[in-house]
Design a protein around this motif. Structure first.
Motif, PDB file in Angstrom:
ATOM      1  N   ASN A 112      65.908  54.516  -7.238  1.00 47.45           N
ATOM      2  CA  ASN A 112      64.468  54.604  -7.033  1.00 47.45           C
ATOM      3  C   ASN A 112      63.727  53.375  -7.522  1.00 47.45           C
ATOM      4  O   ASN A 112      62.500  53.344  -7.511  1.00 47.45           O
ATOM      5  CB  ASN A 112      63.909  55.853  -7.723  1.00 47.45           C
ATOM      6  N   SER A 113      64.450  52.345  -7.968  1.00 46.06           N
ATOM      7  CA  SER A 113      63.794  51.110  -8.409  1.00 46.06           C
ATOM      8  C   SER A 113      64.774  49.962  -8.222  1.00 46.06           C
ATOM      9  O   SER A 113      65.970  50.163  -7.998  1.00 46.06           O
ATOM     10  CB  SER A 113      63.357  51.207  -9.867  1.00 46.06           C
ATOM     11  N   VAL A 114      64.224  48.745  -8.342  1.00 43.90           N
ATOM     12  CA  VAL A 114      65.063  47.567  -8.176  1.00 43.90           C
ATOM     13  C   VAL A 114      66.113  47.496  -9.276  1.00 43.90           C
ATOM     14  O   VAL A 114      67.278  47.172  -9.037  1.00 43.90           O
ATOM     15  CB  VAL A 114      64.198  46.292  -8.159  1.00 43.90           C
ATOM     16  N   SER A 115      65.726  47.839 -10.519  1.00 46.26           N
ATOM     17  CA  SER A 115      66.680  47.767 -11.629  1.00 46.26           C
ATOM     18  C   SER A 115      67.815  48.761 -11.465  1.00 46.26           C
ATOM     19  O   SER A 115      68.993  48.442 -11.705  1.00 46.26           O
ATOM     20  CB  SER A 115      65.952  48.007 -12.950  1.00 46.26           C
ATOM     21  N   SER A 116      67.514  49.983 -11.036  1.00 51.49           N
ATOM     22  CA  SER A 116      68.574  50.966 -10.825  1.00 51.49           C
ATOM     23  C   SER A 116      69.464  50.576  -9.658  1.00 51.49           C
ATOM     24  O   SER A 116      70.672  50.827  -9.676  1.00 51.49           O
ATOM     25  CB  SER A 116      67.974  52.358 -10.590  1.00 51.49           C
ATOM     26  N   TRP A 117      68.861  49.943  -8.654  1.00 54.58           N
ATOM     27  CA  TRP A 117      69.659  49.478  -7.519  1.00 54.58           C
ATOM     28  C   TRP A 117      70.635  48.384  -7.958  1.00 54.58           C
ATOM     29  O   TRP A 117      71.796  48.393  -7.580  1.00 54.58           O
ATOM     30  CB  TRP A 117      68.706  48.959  -6.439  1.00 54.58           C
ATOM     31  N   THR A 120      73.485  49.929  -9.897  1.00 57.55           N
ATOM     32  CA  THR A 120      74.463  50.561  -9.007  1.00 57.55           C
ATOM     33  C   THR A 120      75.380  49.517  -8.379  1.00 57.55           C
ATOM     34  O   THR A 120      76.608  49.681  -8.337  1.00 57.55           O
ATOM     35  CB  THR A 120      73.740  51.348  -7.905  1.00 57.55           C
ATOM     36  N   ILE A 121      74.776  48.410  -7.922  1.00 62.21           N
ATOM     37  CA  ILE A 121      75.574  47.337  -7.327  1.00 62.21           C
ATOM     38  C   ILE A 121      76.533  46.756  -8.365  1.00 62.21           C
ATOM     39  O   ILE A 121      77.722  46.529  -8.096  1.00 62.21           O
ATOM     40  CB  ILE A 121      74.664  46.234  -6.762  1.00 62.21           C
ATOM     41  N   GLY A 122      76.023  46.511  -9.576  1.00 60.27           N
ATOM     42  CA  GLY A 122      76.866  45.940 -10.624  1.00 60.27           C
ATOM     43  C   GLY A 122      78.010  46.840 -11.011  1.00 60.27           C
ATOM     44  O   GLY A 122      79.126  46.366 -11.290  1.00 60.27           O
TER      45      GLY A 122
END
Length: 461
Positions: A112-117, A120-122
């Motif tokens: 739901n945010s750029v940081s959480s995205w 997840t990618i990391g």
């Protein structure tokens, strides 16, 4: 391209094949029985060197590849480490893009945010199964000796078996010597199936290739362990591994004579002050070449087994000792090729059209036996059998190059097989390969090639 040397180069031997299945990008054809040799060496330019060249001189941060049977879409990058003037190492890395995208989309997470995205990618990037690493070290022992050591420490999927290789090249005045040890060695058979041989050793001596004249080739080959199907290969072979990949020791030799013929060669002047995109493709001509030779094989062990119940596969002079697994085979072979080229490859558009066709007769005894039966049937006013006609048909391959624009060429290479039992369509295209070539004008004749093989569903640069 699929073969590391082009068909138009006039080489009759089976050459190493480029593949996207493994990190080192190389598979050897299963040695043929009968021959021509299936152990001839291709170019010495390794996959790591190719990728390093594209990174440095073509400004490609990553080199893509695709293999439907192994890992899907992957990105490659190398890091060269110079240890000294005559010794350097190369670290080759692969990243499985297709598996990474599947992990991200299949996780069911909805950031739901750029940081959480980014988190997840990391987290998914930490998955070790996304990566393959290979290390190679090349050492120039003397001006004539080069030692190459390589190790693929991790591969995609379930195949986590390390692949080790040691190759020694020595240049004689008129010969090349190659000593190789691979564990496991990756081989591909005529049906396109990949096989891993636990340990493969080879000593290969060949005279330098020449446009015309005599040449010879000698190879000693030893396999240890039972071959298994490569885990990334989704082809299910009808039969088991080729007999020549079974454990045992074999010695192969071949002697040949080649002659070139020029029917026409253009004497028209080229464009002034315009350098051709490829110096070796700048002369329109019509030419042909012929090769004739003899080949011999002696083998001991399980690899000496041969099929005896198929008359089409009974070739040449053969001998099998009773009570011991050994065999000797000798036969003649021949090849005829024809090349036609139009254009000087200097102008921007459609200034090169090149066509090449090659007919291979791998067994002289089989051809003579088939031709004799056909002649006898005709003399007796009988129709020759389709089997006899099929016996005298050569193995054909064609190659077509066409300039698209500037240094870009489209190319297609394919084998052509006659299937006389198929009355509707007796001509069958065998393993076509499509390619887009980029001629590097400043290097004279070097090319960057992106190829695709529909049969193997592989694509790479």
């Amino acid at each position: 391209m699929k073969k590391l040397r082009w068909a138009m180069d006039g080489s009759f031997w089976e050459l190493d094949m480029s593949t996207a299945m493994t990190a080192d990008g190389l598979a050897r054809p299963a040695p043929g029985d009968p021959i021509p040799l299936g152990v001839s060496r291709g170019t010495r330019l390794s996959r790591a060197k190719q990728i390093h060249f594209m990174q440095r001189f073509m400004f490609m941060p990553f080199v893509p590849s695709y293999s439907a049977a192994s890992h899907g879409v992957a990105l490659h990058r190398t890091l060269t480490i110079p240890f000294s003037q005559n010794w350097f190492g190369t670290l080759l890395g692969q990243f499985n893009v297709q598996k990474f995208m599947s992990c991200v989309t299949g996780s069911g997470e909805t950031p739901n945010s750029v940081s959480s995205w980014l988190q997840t990618i990391g987290r998914h990037l930490q998955n070790h199964s996304l990566y393959a690493l290979g290390f190679s070290s090349e050492l120039m022992l003397t001006p004539d000796d080069t030692l190459l050591l390589s190790l693929d420490s991790y591969t995609f999927g379930d195949n986590k078996k390390p692949r080790k290789k040691a190759i020694l090249h020595h240049k004689f005045p008129n010969h090349n010597l190659t000593v190789e040890a691979v564990s496991p060695g990756l081989f591909v058979d005529k049906s396109g199936n990949y096989w891993d041989v636990p340990l493969s050793l080879a000593i290969d001596m060949a005279s330098l290739a020449s446009d015309s004249g005599a040449s010879y080739h000698l190879c000693m080959h030893h396999n240890t362990g039972s071959p298994t199907q490569f885990q990334g290969d989704d082809h299910q072979p009808i039969h088991g591994p080729p007999a020549t990949l079974l454990p045992g020791f074999s010695v192969k030799s071949a002697f040949s004579f080649k002659q070139n013929f020029d029917f026409w060669r253009s004497k028209a002047p080229k464009l002034k002050l315009v350098q051709p995109y490829d110096m070796f493709l700048s002369n329109p001509h019509i030419s042909a070449s012929g090769i004739i030779g003899a080949a011999f094989t002696a083998s001991v062990g399980d690899c000496s087994a041969r099929t005896q119940d198929n008359s089409l596969e009974s070739n040449g002079f053969s001998f099998q000792a009773s009570g011991v697994k050994s065999a000797f085979l000798a036969d003649l072979f021949a090849s005829v090729s024809f090349t036609a080229q139009h254009g000087n490859y200097q102008r921007l558009f459609l200034d090169l059209t090149r066509f090449h066709v090659r007919l291979d007769f791998p067994s002289g005894s089989r051809f003579v036996a088939g031709a004799t039966r056909v002649a006898q049937n005709l003399l007796n006013s009988q129709h020759p059998s389709l089997e006899d006609i099929q016996t005298i048909c050569p193995n054909a391959s064609i190659s077509l190059q066409q300039q698209i624009a500037g240094p870009f060429l489209f190319r297609v290479d394919s084998g052509v097989t006659l299937d006389l039992e198929n009355q509707d369509w007796p001509v069958r295209v065998d393993e076509p390969v499509f390619a887009l070539e980029y001629s590097m004008q400043v290097l004279g004749s070097a090319k960057a090639v992106a190829w695709y093989s529909p049969k193997h569903r592989e694509c790479t640069l």
